[in-house]
Motif scaffolding. Structure first.
Motif, PDB file in Angstrom:
ATOM      1  N   LYS A 275       0.810  -1.213   0.000  1.00  0.00           N
ATOM      2  CA  LYS A 275       0.000   0.000   0.000  1.00  0.00           C
ATOM      3  C   LYS A 275       0.851   1.273   0.000  1.00  0.00           C
ATOM      4  O   LYS A 275       0.457   2.289  -0.563  1.00  0.00           O
ATOM      5  N   ASN A 276       2.001   1.220   0.647  1.00  0.00           N
ATOM      6  CA  ASN A 276       2.792   2.440   0.841  1.00  0.00           C
ATOM      7  C   ASN A 276       4.032   2.562  -0.020  1.00  0.00           C
ATOM      8  O   ASN A 276       4.660   3.622  -0.060  1.00  0.00           O
ATOM      9  N   LEU A 277       4.431   1.486  -0.706  1.00  0.00           N
ATOM     10  CA  LEU A 277       5.713   1.462  -1.402  1.00  0.00           C
ATOM     11  C   LEU A 277       5.854   2.596  -2.434  1.00  0.00           C
ATOM     12  O   LEU A 277       6.825   3.360  -2.406  1.00  0.00           O
ATOM     13  N   PHE A 278       4.874   2.730  -3.325  1.00  0.00           N
ATOM     14  CA  PHE A 278       4.993   3.749  -4.380  1.00  0.00           C
ATOM     15  C   PHE A 278       4.937   5.158  -3.807  1.00  0.00           C
ATOM     16  O   PHE A 278       5.593   6.069  -4.303  1.00  0.00           O
ATOM     17  N   LYS A 279       4.130   5.330  -2.752  1.00  0.00           N
ATOM     18  CA  LYS A 279       4.043   6.631  -2.086  1.00  0.00           C
ATOM     19  C   LYS A 279       5.408   7.022  -1.534  1.00  0.00           C
ATOM     20  O   LYS A 279       5.882   8.134  -1.715  1.00  0.00           O
ATOM     21  N   ARG A 280       6.058   6.057  -0.863  1.00  0.00           N
ATOM     22  CA  ARG A 280       7.402   6.296  -0.322  1.00  0.00           C
ATOM     23  C   ARG A 280       8.386   6.637  -1.442  1.00  0.00           C
ATOM     24  O   ARG A 280       9.180   7.562  -1.330  1.00  0.00           O
ATOM     25  N   PHE A 281       8.329   5.891  -2.541  1.00  0.00           N
ATOM     26  CA  PHE A 281       9.211   6.153  -3.680  1.00  0.00           C
ATOM     27  C   PHE A 281       9.083   7.610  -4.120  1.00  0.00           C
ATOM     28  O   PHE A 281      10.059   8.303  -4.334  1.00  0.00           O
ATOM     29  N   ARG A 282       7.835   8.056  -4.267  1.00  0.00           N
ATOM     30  CA  ARG A 282       7.618   9.430  -4.725  1.00  0.00           C
ATOM     31  C   ARG A 282       8.101  10.449  -3.697  1.00  0.00           C
ATOM     32  O   ARG A 282       8.710  11.452  -4.045  1.00  0.00           O
ATOM     33  N   GLU A 283       7.816  10.189  -2.418  1.00  0.00           N
ATOM     34  CA  GLU A 283       8.265  11.116  -1.366  1.00  0.00           C
ATOM     35  C   GLU A 283       9.789  11.247  -1.384  1.00  0.00           C
ATOM     36  O   GLU A 283      10.326  12.343  -1.306  1.00  0.00           O
ATOM     37  N   TYR A 284      10.453  10.113  -1.490  1.00  0.00           N
ATOM     38  CA  TYR A 284      11.921  10.152  -1.477  1.00  0.00           C
ATOM     39  C   TYR A 284      12.475  10.829  -2.724  1.00  0.00           C
ATOM     40  O   TYR A 284      13.490  11.519  -2.666  1.00  0.00           O
TER      41      TYR A 284
END
Ligand code: TXA
Ligand code: MG
Length: 310
Positions: A275-284
């Motif tokens: 659920k969070n992987l792509f969100k984290r990618f974008r944030e980073y």
């Protein structure tokens, strides 16, 4: 172009807003919308010009075909020419849901949806907004993920706006998605059933339903699913997946912190990770991180198989 942002509460759906978006689709426009996996960028699958506009606005490679989305199971016959017993079994078991099935293509579907293949990928999403949008449009909706080509798939409207604002007619903001990674893609267009893209529905579950299923080797030169040739889920930072215990992980984090700016992804639960992987990618990426270090501590017995992506 000015992009309309249409906010819809998925627990209290304003059907008027869905109809506005549906009328854009019917007129040949592009609408980004939430599904349970990731946000999609939709156009009428019967409209060749609208489908061509999807490729332009995403910067999508011309040979990468698109999934067609339907709202009721019977509509699979409007999209596919042949639906065999294996397909019927999978449809009964997994639709609506995160399973995409590749079948022989029906002539009515615009040719550029499948980019010269005689097959078509079809799926029935399990998301109220997606389902109603397709129903109200009255046509099957061709939709790839709503990101610029090469970027991580969007898991909320903010991500879709980041990539597509000014490039599409409308973006429906329906909040965060549930699953966070794309659907499993299975090819049933020949006698041999092959998973072309791993996802939420596991090989094990598929085999339980229809018997033998192979996992396609993404490293093969001539990729069967043309999309597998391209880079997926790719932030600008280098991603390092660390298996094993916490001590090992901490060692990697320390090591890479010397080389550059590090972002960490560490979830104890595989559904939360997805659920969070792509969100984290974008944030980073927004923070200009050099290395994203992912802690991987899962046994892949039930759901989410690891694929090989270049
Ligand atoms: O969860 C999902 O599947 C999301 C949501 C929006 O439904 N969609 C999505 O679409 O991930 P996209 O375009 O990002 O990925 C579609 C994948 C690509 O790998 C493509 O090559 C493959 O499906 N595909 C589409 N049509 C195909 C066909 N006729 N034969 C083989 N592979 C196909
Ligand atoms: Mg995609």
């Amino acid at each position: 172009m000015k992009t309309r942002i249409i906010k819809i509460n998925k627990n209290k759906i304003d059907i008027g807003k869905i109809r506005d978006a549906a009328s854009i689709i019917r007129k040949g426009g592009l609408v980004a919308f939430p599904t349970e996996t990731v946000y999609g960028l939709g156009a009428s699958a019967f409209d060749k010009r609208a489908v061509a506009a999807i490729f332009r606005s995403k910067g999508r490679p011309g040979d990468n075909p698109i999934i067609v989305h339907i709202a009721v199971k019977e509509d699979v016959f409007k999209v596919a020419k042949e639906v065999d017993e294996r397909a019927i079994k999978l449809i009964e078991k997994f639709w609506p849901g995160p399973l995409t099935i590749v079948l022989k293509k029906n002539k009515k579907i615009a040719n550029n949806v499948s980019k010269g293949l005689n097959t078509v990928a079809v799926r029935m999403p399990k998301h109220k907004i997606a389902n109603l949008l397709i129903k109200e449009s009255g046509v099957p909706i061709a939709a790839p993920s709503a990101n610029l080509s090469g970027r991580p798939s969007p898991t909320n409207a903010k991500h879709a706006i980041e990539d597509l604002n000014g490039r599409v007619d409308a973006i429906i903001d329906g909040g965060d998605v549930d699953i966070g990674v794309e659907s499993t893609v299975i090819d049933l267009s020949s006698d041999k059933a092959v998973v072309l893209r791993p996802g939420k529905i596991s090989l094990k579950e598929l085999r339980k339903t229809i018997g033998e299923v192979k996992l396609h080797d993404g490293r093969e030169k001539k990729a069967k699913s043309p999309g597998m040739k391209y880079k997926h889920y790719s932030p600008n930072a280098r991603v390092i997946v660390v298996k094993g215990n916490k001590k090992n992980f901490d060692r990697f984090v320390k090591l890479y912190s010397v080389k550059g700016k590090v972002g960490v992804v560490d979830y104890g639960n595989i559904n939360l990770m997805a659920k969070n992987l792509f969100k984290r990618f974008r944030e980073y990426d927004n923070k200009r991180v050099d290395y994203i270090i992912v802690k991987w501590s899962f046994e892949l017995k039930d759901g989410f198989e690891v694929g090989v992506y270049d």
